[in-house]
Design an enzyme around this catalytic site. Structure first.
Site, short mmCIF file in Angstrom:
data_model
loop_
_atom_site.label_atom_id
_atom_site.label_comp_id
_atom_site.label_asym_id
_atom_site.label_seq_id
_atom_site.Cartn_x
_atom_site.Cartn_y
_atom_site.Cartn_z
N VAL A 181 33.16 45.15 28.02
CA VAL A 181 32.86 46.45 28.65
C VAL A 181 33.90 47.48 28.22
O VAL A 181 33.58 48.62 27.88
CB VAL A 181 32.85 46.30 30.19
CG1 VAL A 181 32.69 47.65 30.87
CG2 VAL A 181 31.77 45.34 30.65
N LEU A 228 49.21 31.85 39.14
CA LEU A 228 50.33 32.77 38.93
C LEU A 228 50.26 33.85 40.00
O LEU A 228 49.18 34.38 40.28
CB LEU A 228 50.28 33.37 37.53
CG LEU A 228 50.30 32.36 36.37
CD1 LEU A 228 50.20 33.07 35.04
CD2 LEU A 228 51.58 31.53 36.41
N LYS A 267 47.56 26.34 37.38
CA LYS A 267 48.66 26.88 38.18
C LYS A 267 48.24 28.29 38.55
O LYS A 267 47.72 29.04 37.70
CB LYS A 267 49.93 26.90 37.33
CG LYS A 267 51.07 27.63 37.96
CD LYS A 267 52.22 26.68 38.24
CE LYS A 267 53.21 27.30 39.19
NZ LYS A 267 53.48 26.47 40.34
N LYS A 274 35.43 26.46 29.86
CA LYS A 274 36.85 26.78 29.99
C LYS A 274 37.74 25.57 29.71
O LYS A 274 38.90 25.72 29.30
CB LYS A 274 37.15 27.33 31.38
CG LYS A 274 36.55 28.71 31.58
CD LYS A 274 37.02 29.32 32.88
CE LYS A 274 36.12 30.48 33.24
NZ LYS A 274 36.78 31.75 33.37
N ARG A 304 32.17 37.89 22.75
CA ARG A 304 31.20 38.99 22.76
C ARG A 304 31.94 40.31 22.84
O ARG A 304 33.18 40.33 22.94
CB ARG A 304 30.31 38.85 23.99
CG ARG A 304 31.16 38.75 25.25
CD ARG A 304 30.42 38.97 26.52
NE ARG A 304 31.20 38.60 27.69
CZ ARG A 304 32.08 39.38 28.31
NH1 ARG A 304 32.30 40.61 27.86
NH2 ARG A 304 32.75 38.97 29.36
P1 ADP Z 1 36.03 34.81 34.77
O1 ADP Z 1 35.57 34.11 33.53
O2 ADP Z 1 35.23 34.44 35.99
O3 ADP Z 1 36.22 36.28 34.61
P2 ADP Z 1 38.88 34.35 34.32
O4 ADP Z 1 39.41 33.00 34.00
O5 ADP Z 1 38.78 35.32 33.20
O6 ADP Z 1 37.49 34.19 35.08
O7 ADP Z 1 39.77 35.01 35.45
C1 ADP Z 1 39.42 36.24 36.04
C2 ADP Z 1 40.57 36.79 36.87
O8 ADP Z 1 40.94 35.84 37.91
C3 ADP Z 1 41.85 37.02 36.09
O9 ADP Z 1 41.86 38.28 35.46
C4 ADP Z 1 42.88 36.92 37.22
O10 ADP Z 1 42.86 38.09 37.99
C5 ADP Z 1 42.35 35.79 38.10
N1 ADP Z 1 42.89 34.47 37.67
C6 ADP Z 1 42.27 33.54 36.92
N2 ADP Z 1 43.05 32.47 36.69
C7 ADP Z 1 44.23 32.70 37.32
C8 ADP Z 1 45.47 31.98 37.47
N3 ADP Z 1 45.67 30.80 36.90
N4 ADP Z 1 46.47 32.55 38.19
C9 ADP Z 1 46.28 33.77 38.77
N5 ADP Z 1 45.14 34.50 38.69
C10 ADP Z 1 44.11 33.98 37.98
#
Ligand code: ADP
Length: 455
Positions: A293, A202, A200, A116, A290
């Site tokens: 789902v 959100l 940050k 990431k 990839r």
């Molecule tokens: P993963 O790879 O574990 O799925 P993601 O980075 O895609 O992690 O984040 C998954 C979920 O976590 C997002 O859809 C959101 O709901 C929450 N999330 C992740 N980062 C943030 C953020 N900076 N602020 C608010 N919610 C977040």
């Protein structure tokens, strides 16, 4: 074009890939664990190879066994599906070293996006808007310093994160201390590395993601967005497209930003860019290299078979169309149906006595289940995806309600009652929800339950 594709997965996605292959005149090889000997994808595939015992790490994650199966059966490509080895760059590399095509992007692209921190850097370079964030955090003090620079609240995330694991929020310095330690421990247990960073946090965003397709010759298209804000524990429960939050102009703007970024990155095959969307602004979160789902909702409104395109692109075909040729029609919604208690979410594997899937116009069910099948306890509890398509969002909602009513799954508990409840809530019907809506709804439900009386 390939003659034989090995499907390195199980469950509904294995079946999904088998279907695309058969429609392209390609023979399929299923691989399976001992527990999955009677699975539908094994029954339907042209050939099947048992690759190990029940535990995923002994079978579906067993790279040498999968590659041996491909070599023995003479498969010329491997489709990894999602989960398991689908985002494992070492596996992609190993596959290619054996003269077999990996159906997906290059190992190098997977590595860049799988981390990431490097993905954020690449995204910024490619012109994508990102959430304000930190580099890798080196200590608690470093974490506190960054939290104050970014401004509270913040979220600490694992560099190698996935499936919503290893994420902790913090609203002040004291909480950062705890979140930093916990996120690192969780990351260490779930992934190979305990490196974490900060973003940050959100507070009321929607999760909106963009589907892209790119061939090996620099042709890139986007297939619009999917709104996946109905989540529990950061896991998607219901997805829909188009997003009720975007208008046509916003859709075209973000679409073009994404398309250009993918061109700059030189990415190939199918991919999804996940964004948070708040107050009219997009913030890039990560890219999944990839199949997702929830890809069928995009297929419903675009008429494009994404798995077929993945196979064509991997075989060296050109896309053969450009952005202006892509049109969207109607609205699609997907419900993920899990074999779980709909209140406690405890998995409920076991025998399916009776299975009746809904049908009719605009209804698609992707599932490996059949009457008499026994769901093994070793894998993910998702057993079906119900996808509906209608001319308008309202028509899709009515169709979804009807299809859920028709579904009969007897023998195990499923999350269908919860899905029915969610889609009848005013906020869902009005499209007024963010990523926290479902958790708040579940909390309210829990609190309104009559409590056991004290004696
Ligand atoms: P993963 O790879 O574990 O799925 P993601 O980075 O895609 O992690 O984040 C998954 C979920 O976590 C997002 O859809 C959101 O709901 C929450 N999330 C992740 N980062 C943030 C953020 N900076 N602020 C608010 N919610 C977040």
């Amino acid at each position: 074009m390939f003659e034989k594709v090995l499907i390195a997965n199980r469950g509904e996605v294995a079946l999904r890939i088998h279907r695309a292959c058969r429609e392209m005149g390609i023979r399929t090889v299923a691989v399976h664990s001992e527990a999955d000997a009677n699975a539908m994808h094994v029954r339907l595939a042209d050939e099947a190879v048992c690759i190990g015992p029940n535990r995923s790490r002994d079978s579906y994650l067993n790279m040498p066994a999968i590659i041996s199966a491909a070599l023995i059966t003479g498969a010329d490509a491997i489709h990894p599906g999602f989960g398991f080895l689908s985002e494992n760059a070492d596996f992609a590399e190993m596959v290619e070293r054996h003269g077999i095509t990996f159906i997906g992007p290059s190992a190098e692209q997977m590595r860049m996006m799988g981390d990431k921190i490097t993905a954020r850097a690449a995204a910024i370079k490619a012109g994508l808007p990102v959430v304000p964030g930190s580099p890798a955090l080196e200590s608690v003090e470093h974490a506190i310093e960054w939290a104050n620079k970014i401004g509270y609240p913040v979220i600490i995330k694992a560099k190698d994160g996935g499936g919503g694991k290893g994420m902790k929020t913090a609203f002040n310095d004291a909480e950062v201390k705890e979140a930093y330690t916990m996120a690192r421990a969780e990351a260490k247990a779930a992934f190979s590395s305990d490196t974490v960073y900060m973003e940050k946090y959100l507070q009321k965003p929607r999760h909106i993601e963009m589907q892209v397709l790119a061939d090996k010759y620099g042709n890139v298209v986007h297939l619009g967005e999917r709104d996946c804000s109905i989540q529990r524990h950061h896991q998607k429960v219901i997805e829909e497209c188009p997003s009720p939050a975007l208008n046509q102009q916003q859709r075209e703007e973000i679409g073009e930003i994404v398309r250009t970024a993918i061109e700059k990155l030189g990415y190939t095959n199918a991919g999804t860019l996940e964004f948070l969307y708040e107050d009219g602004k997009f913030y890039f979160l990560e890219m999944n290299t990839r199949l997702q789902v929830e890809h069928p909702i995009t297929e419903a409104i675009s008429g494009i078979d994404i798995v077929r395109e993945q196979i064509r692109i991997a075989s060296g075909a050109t896309l053969g169309y450009s952005q202006k040729d892509i049109t969207f029609s109607g609205h699609a919604i997907e419900c993920r149906i899990n074999a779980e208690n709909p209140e406690t979410f405890i998995p409920c594997p076991g025998k399916i006595n009776e299975w009746h899937a809904p049908g009719g116009l605009g209804v698609r069910v992707d599932s490996e289940i059949y009457s008499g099948y026994t769901i093994p306890p070793y894998y993910d509890s998702m057993i079906a995806k119900l996808i509906v398509h209608g001319k308008t969002r309202n028509a899709a909602l009515m169709r979804l309600r009807r299809a859920l009513e028709e579904f009969v799954i007897d023998g195990v508990q499923t999350t269908i009652p919860l899905q029915q409840e969610i889609i009848s809530q005013a906020e869902f019907i009005d499209g007024q929800y963010n990523i926290h809506w479902l958790e708040k709804f579940l909390e309210k439900k829990q609190n309104s339950k009559p409590k056991a009386k004290d004696i």
